[in-house]
Motif scaffolding. Structure first.
Motif, mmCIF file in Angstrom:
data_model
loop_
_atom_site.group_PDB
_atom_site.id
_atom_site.type_symbol
_atom_site.label_atom_id
_atom_site.label_comp_id
_atom_site.label_asym_id
_atom_site.label_seq_id
_atom_site.Cartn_x
_atom_site.Cartn_y
_atom_site.Cartn_z
ATOM 1 N N ASN B 48 1.062 -1.224 -0.046
ATOM 2 C CA ASN B 48 -0.489 0.369 -0.435
ATOM 3 C C ASN B 48 0.895 1.188 -0.157
ATOM 4 O OD1 ASN B 48 -3.076 -0.281 0.153
ATOM 5 N ND2 ASN B 48 -2.115 -1.458 1.736
ATOM 6 N N LEU B 49 1.636 1.319 1.151
ATOM 7 C CA LEU B 49 2.862 2.560 0.876
ATOM 8 C C LEU B 49 3.477 3.213 0.232
ATOM 9 C CD1 LEU B 49 3.699 3.762 3.481
ATOM 10 C CD2 LEU B 49 6.363 2.558 3.741
ATOM 11 N N THR B 50 3.566 1.390 -0.987
ATOM 12 C CA THR B 50 4.457 2.285 -2.574
ATOM 13 C C THR B 50 3.574 1.850 -3.445
ATOM 14 O OG1 THR B 50 5.002 -0.508 -2.295
ATOM 15 C CG2 THR B 50 6.971 0.975 -1.425
ATOM 16 N N SER B 51 2.534 2.113 -3.592
ATOM 17 C CA SER B 51 1.917 2.104 -4.652
ATOM 18 C C SER B 51 1.740 3.013 -5.167
ATOM 19 C CB SER B 51 0.028 1.722 -4.024
ATOM 20 O OG SER B 51 -0.166 2.087 -3.190
ATOM 21 N N THR B 52 1.219 3.366 -6.214
ATOM 22 C CA THR B 52 0.611 4.690 -7.552
ATOM 23 C C THR B 52 0.382 5.749 -6.242
ATOM 24 O OG1 THR B 52 1.157 2.698 -9.028
ATOM 25 C CG2 THR B 52 1.531 5.323 -10.016
ATOM 26 N N PHE B 53 -0.849 5.716 -6.301
ATOM 27 C CA PHE B 53 -2.006 5.626 -5.927
ATOM 28 C C PHE B 53 -1.202 6.442 -4.976
ATOM 29 C CE2 PHE B 53 -6.650 5.937 -3.368
ATOM 30 C CZ PHE B 53 -6.836 6.791 -3.691
ATOM 31 N N SER B 219 -11.896 15.234 -6.139
ATOM 32 C CA SER B 219 -12.003 13.378 -6.050
ATOM 33 C C SER B 219 -11.626 12.994 -7.829
ATOM 34 C CB SER B 219 -12.698 13.445 -4.936
ATOM 35 O OG SER B 219 -12.540 13.097 -4.185
ATOM 36 N N ILE B 220 -10.414 13.233 -8.316
ATOM 37 C CA ILE B 220 -10.245 12.837 -9.013
ATOM 38 C C ILE B 220 -8.754 12.180 -9.124
ATOM 39 C CG2 ILE B 220 -9.668 13.330 -11.628
ATOM 40 C CD1 ILE B 220 -10.580 16.341 -11.329
ATOM 41 N N ARG B 221 -9.199 10.973 -9.210
ATOM 42 C CA ARG B 221 -7.742 10.423 -9.224
ATOM 43 C C ARG B 221 -6.334 10.370 -9.473
ATOM 44 N NH1 ARG B 221 -8.322 3.618 -7.359
ATOM 45 N NH2 ARG B 221 -6.130 3.535 -6.547
ATOM 46 N N GLY B 222 -5.236 10.372 -8.689
ATOM 47 C CA GLY B 222 -3.800 10.964 -9.495
ATOM 48 C C GLY B 222 -3.874 12.035 -9.762
ATOM 49 N N GLU B 223 -4.587 12.715 -9.168
ATOM 50 C CA GLU B 223 -4.449 14.093 -9.805
ATOM 51 C C GLU B 223 -4.972 14.951 -8.658
ATOM 52 O OE1 GLU B 223 -6.660 16.167 -13.771
ATOM 53 O OE2 GLU B 223 -6.500 14.559 -14.339
ATOM 54 N N THR B 224 -6.250 14.877 -7.907
ATOM 55 C CA THR B 224 -6.627 15.723 -7.078
ATOM 56 C C THR B 224 -7.247 15.596 -5.728
ATOM 57 O OG1 THR B 224 -9.243 15.704 -7.555
ATOM 58 C CG2 THR B 224 -7.677 17.970 -8.324
ATOM 59 N N ILE B 225 -5.855 14.048 -5.457
ATOM 60 C CA ILE B 225 -6.411 13.021 -3.944
ATOM 61 C C ILE B 225 -5.311 13.537 -3.472
ATOM 62 C CG2 ILE B 225 -6.768 10.696 -3.291
ATOM 63 C CD1 ILE B 225 -8.822 10.671 -5.510
ATOM 64 N N ASN B 226 -5.187 14.245 -1.827
ATOM 65 C CA ASN B 226 -3.030 14.263 -1.154
ATOM 66 C C ASN B 226 -4.405 13.557 -0.396
ATOM 67 O OD1 ASN B 226 -5.754 15.174 0.398
ATOM 68 N ND2 ASN B 226 -4.838 17.136 1.193
ATOM 69 N N LEU B 227 -3.508 12.661 0.890
ATOM 70 C CA LEU B 227 -3.016 11.386 1.581
ATOM 71 C C LEU B 227 -3.895 11.721 2.475
ATOM 72 C CD1 LEU B 227 0.802 11.496 2.671
ATOM 73 C CD2 LEU B 227 -0.367 9.448 1.476
ATOM 74 N N GLN B 230 -7.306 10.762 0.521
ATOM 75 C CA GLN B 230 -7.131 9.448 0.306
ATOM 76 C C GLN B 230 -6.936 8.161 0.861
ATOM 77 O OE1 GLN B 230 -3.115 7.438 0.193
ATOM 78 N NE2 GLN B 230 -3.791 5.896 -1.085
ATOM 79 N N VAL B 231 -7.247 8.771 2.407
ATOM 80 C CA VAL B 231 -7.207 7.974 3.998
ATOM 81 C C VAL B 231 -8.839 7.766 3.783
ATOM 82 C CG1 VAL B 231 -7.431 8.001 6.143
ATOM 83 C CG2 VAL B 231 -5.824 8.814 5.267
ATOM 84 N N GLU B 232 -10.124 8.718 3.301
ATOM 85 C CA GLU B 232 -11.229 8.958 3.555
ATOM 86 C C GLU B 232 -11.711 7.927 2.034
ATOM 87 O OE1 GLU B 232 -13.351 11.920 1.518
ATOM 88 O OE2 GLU B 232 -15.662 11.386 2.509
ATOM 89 N N LEU B 233 -10.836 8.380 1.369
ATOM 90 C CA LEU B 233 -11.979 7.199 0.253
ATOM 91 C C LEU B 233 -11.325 5.811 0.084
ATOM 92 C CD1 LEU B 233 -11.984 8.778 -2.301
ATOM 93 C CD2 LEU B 233 -10.360 7.910 -3.822
ATOM 94 N N LEU B 234 -10.401 5.068 0.719
ATOM 95 C CA LEU B 234 -9.470 3.648 1.055
ATOM 96 C C LEU B 234 -10.750 3.456 2.452
ATOM 97 C CD1 LEU B 234 -5.931 3.500 0.571
ATOM 98 C CD2 LEU B 234 -7.497 3.045 -0.953
ATOM 99 N N ALA B 243 -6.088 2.475 3.693
ATOM 100 C CA ALA B 243 -6.306 3.786 4.467
ATOM 101 C C ALA B 243 -5.852 3.520 5.975
ATOM 102 C CB ALA B 243 -8.153 3.514 5.228
ATOM 103 N N PHE B 244 -5.497 2.633 6.683
ATOM 104 C CA PHE B 244 -4.442 3.067 8.389
ATOM 105 C C PHE B 244 -3.541 3.382 7.321
ATOM 106 C CE2 PHE B 244 -8.582 1.912 10.488
ATOM 107 C CZ PHE B 244 -7.800 2.958 11.450
ATOM 108 N N THR B 245 -2.762 2.440 6.167
ATOM 109 C CA THR B 245 -0.902 2.501 6.042
ATOM 110 C C THR B 245 -1.054 4.166 5.644
ATOM 111 O OG1 THR B 245 -1.663 0.575 4.916
ATOM 112 C CG2 THR B 245 0.475 2.148 4.833
ATOM 113 N N SER B 246 -1.720 5.065 4.860
ATOM 114 C CA SER B 246 -1.426 5.802 4.464
ATOM 115 C C SER B 246 -1.787 7.132 5.812
ATOM 116 C CB SER B 246 -2.526 6.816 3.622
ATOM 117 O OG SER B 246 -2.924 6.442 2.542
ATOM 118 N N ALA B 247 -2.432 6.735 6.613
ATOM 119 C CA ALA B 247 -2.976 6.975 7.673
ATOM 120 C C ALA B 247 -2.208 7.404 8.593
ATOM 121 C CB ALA B 247 -3.954 6.544 8.793
ATOM 122 N N ALA B 248 -1.083 5.936 8.400
ATOM 123 C CA ALA B 248 -0.476 5.711 9.717
ATOM 124 C C ALA B 248 1.257 6.359 9.207
ATOM 125 C CB ALA B 248 0.485 4.374 9.688
ATOM 126 N N LEU B 249 1.126 6.971 7.921
ATOM 127 C CA LEU B 249 2.690 7.936 6.902
ATOM 128 C C LEU B 249 1.825 9.350 7.883
ATOM 129 C CD1 LEU B 249 4.625 8.041 5.149
ATOM 130 C CD2 LEU B 249 2.607 8.656 3.757
#
Lengths: 278, 275
Positions: B48-53, B219-227, B230-234, B243-249
């Motif tokens: 999750n941490l290294t995904s493109t998203f 919420s445009i994927r790859g354009e207007t989603i910040n961390l 992204q937490v909310e979306l996941l 969600a918790f991976t990005s939350a942990a970051l």
């Protein structure tokens, strides 16, 4: 500040220019758009937009939960400020640093974490469920999220006042034979309660507007667990910009009045303490 | 000296209560973030941490912070200089205006910008004729973040600069220093820790802002989603570990923020004691 100093130091027109430009572009210009949007509504439309029954239910939920959250923080903050200002013990600096966690942690992160922990099969929620206490997706969850995000206000306003309090006052009271509780009530409390009120007021104001932490744990059920911020976001998603603007105008008015009241209160209190030298 | 609440029973009781409540209320949620992120082991966490998203979300988050912090740093210094070194009509009003972003709900902040720069807004309709779109694009997210974080630097500087007074700077002027020299040689060394602290607060909020950016993001994927988005979306996709991976970051960044803050406080405290 003397009038002479104003003429001595350089940079008045530059800093005034930069500040006014920034304030106009970033703060004032967007506010004109709110007025513009509101002017498309007639009075009766405006009134209907802000008195929608579902919205009124959300006022009640928001204000009630914010009151509960800020009262909790008044007590918790007083305890923490007291312990951090008065005692030395191992781990004190860690405890002190932790008090700022709710401001440093993004609200959405706090939101999903509290929702997960307090859901019926979450680590804390599963312990509370047998006792018949449900936190997630109830009013209690909203209050919990609001309390979490506004922890630092009371601690950080009361702590410096307690630290500046001279020890002689307590000593005198105790020497004269007062009990701890009595001395606290009569000697300490009169000094710190203006700061407690200020911190609680700030905590209340913040809780009224809280969005990120609340929406995950609230469940967002119409008439029961919707907060005002969510109602605005919902109106915007429905492209009902005028309706959202109507609610926003009310929210801004209430927030500004609260802010003004807190500032006036603080001003009076400082003048009182410093004998008008503020 | 005998002081209120210094009895052993009271002291130990209150410290214990404070530690227990802090653990329940703050430490368990903080630990819970990392626990949830690693609930299914290191492999999904790393994936999750290294995904493109996630990479795109990190990129946007950094971009927003990199643009917001310098803007509000410069503005904060100018504002603090203006209101602490000069008296002029409207000074109090200016200070109250700056507090507005603090007082209003972040959703209102997003809404104000959406009304102005959205397709129906008067400025937005002019801009869209020029093919400039600020809303539902990253520039809009930067704008609302600037709005939300604009009081932080100034609020750290104003009380300090007021307390320090302008005597040193006036002496500098008498000795013939120009504006820039004055600032660099006298003001900046005096305010640097408050400045660093203001920057840290601005940065933390810019990275973590959710309510205001969610209104203008689209919420445009790859354009207007910040961390935070992204937490909310996941989370809403029931991808809890993601969600918790990005939350942990984000939580790790928050912990770093707290550590820097504690170090700064320790530093200024020590300076006050030796001074």
């Amino acid at each position: 500040m003397s009038a002479r100093a104003a003429r001595v130091l350089p940079g008045f027109s530059l800093s005034l220019g930069v500040t006014l430009l920034f304030v106009s572009l970033i703060l004032l210009l967007p506010m004109t758009s709110l007025i513009g949007q509101l002017s498309t509504l007639s009075w009766s439309q405006y009134w209907a937009a802000i008195t929608d029954p579902r919205l009124i239910a959300s006022y009640r939920v928001t204000i009630g939960a914010a009151l509960a959250a800020s009262l909790f923080n008044a007590l918790f903050g007083l305890l923490m400020a007291w312990v951090l200002a008065r005692y030395t013990f191992p781990g004190k600096r860690l405890l002190d640093a932790l008090m700022d966690l709710p401001f440093a942690l993004p609200t959405a992160v706090a939101g999903i974490t509290l929702a997960t922990l307090y859901s019926r099969n979450g680590a804390v929620g599963s312990l509370l469920a047998p006792l018949g206490i449900e936190v997630a997706y109830t009013w209690l969850g909203i209050a919990l999220a609001m309390a979490f995000t506004s922890v630092p206000f009371v601690v950080r306003t009361v702590q410096p006042v307690l630290e500046d309090l001279p020890g002689q006052a307590d000593e005198a009271a105790l020497t004269l034979g007062a009990s701890n509780l009595y001395a606290f009530r009569r000697v300490i409390l009169p000094h710190i309660w203006p700061a407690v009120v200020t911190g609680t007021g700030l905590s209340f104001a913040r809780s009224l507007g809280e969005f990120g932490a609340v929406i995950f744990i609230a469940g967002n059920m119409p008439y029961r667990t919707e907060v005002v911020s969510l109602m605005m976001a919902t109106r915007l998603e429905e492209y009902d910009y005028a309706g959202a603007a109507a609610i926003a105008s009310l929210v801004m008015l209430v927030s500004l009045l609260l802010l003004l009241a807190i500032n006036l209160w603080q001003g009076r209190f400082y003048r009182h303490l410093h004998g008008g030298r503020h | 000296m005998k002081r209120i609440g210094d009895g052993a029973a009271t002291r130990i009781g209150l410290i214990a209560l404070a530690v227990i409540m802090t653990t329940l209320f703050l430490v368990i949620p903080l630990a819970g973030i990392f626990y949830q992120a690693l609930a299914e082991g290191m492999a999904p966490f790393w994936q999750n941490l290294t995904s493109t998203f996630t990479r795109e979300a990190i990129g946007l988050t950094l971009l927003i912070a990199l643009l917001t912090v310098p803007i509000n740093l410069v503005f904060g210094i100018f504002l603090a200089w203006l209101v602490t070194r000069f008296t002029f009509p409207g000074r109090r009003l200016l200070q109250t205006l700056i507090d507005i972003p603090f007082a209003v709900s972040p959703v209102v902040a997003g809404l104000l910008y959406l009304l102005l720069y959205g397709r129906t807004g008067w400025l937005g309709s002019i801009l869209s004729e020029q093919d400039v779109q600020l809303m539902f694009a990253w520039p809009g997210m930067v704008l609302v973040t600037v709005f939300v974080t604009c009081p932080f630097v100034a609020r750290e500087l104003i009380p300090l600069m007021q307390a320090q007074g302008s005597a040193e700077e006036e002496a500098g002027v008498t000795l013939g220093a120009g504006g820039w020299t004055l600032f660099r040689r006298i003001t900046l060394p005096n305010i640097r820790w408050a400045l660093v602290y203001g920057v840290i607060l601005t940065n933390a909020r810019a990275i973590g802002e959710f309510g205001a950016v969610s209104v203008v993001s689209g919420s445009i994927r790859g354009e207007t989603i910040n961390l935070p988005l992204q937490v909310e979306l996941l989370y809403q996709d029931y991808n809890t570990v993601g969600a918790f991976t990005s939350a942990a970051l984000l939580a790790a960044l928050a912990v770093v923020t707290l550590m820097i803050k504690a170090m700064l406080e320790w530093h200024t405290h020590r300076r006050e004691k030796t001074a």
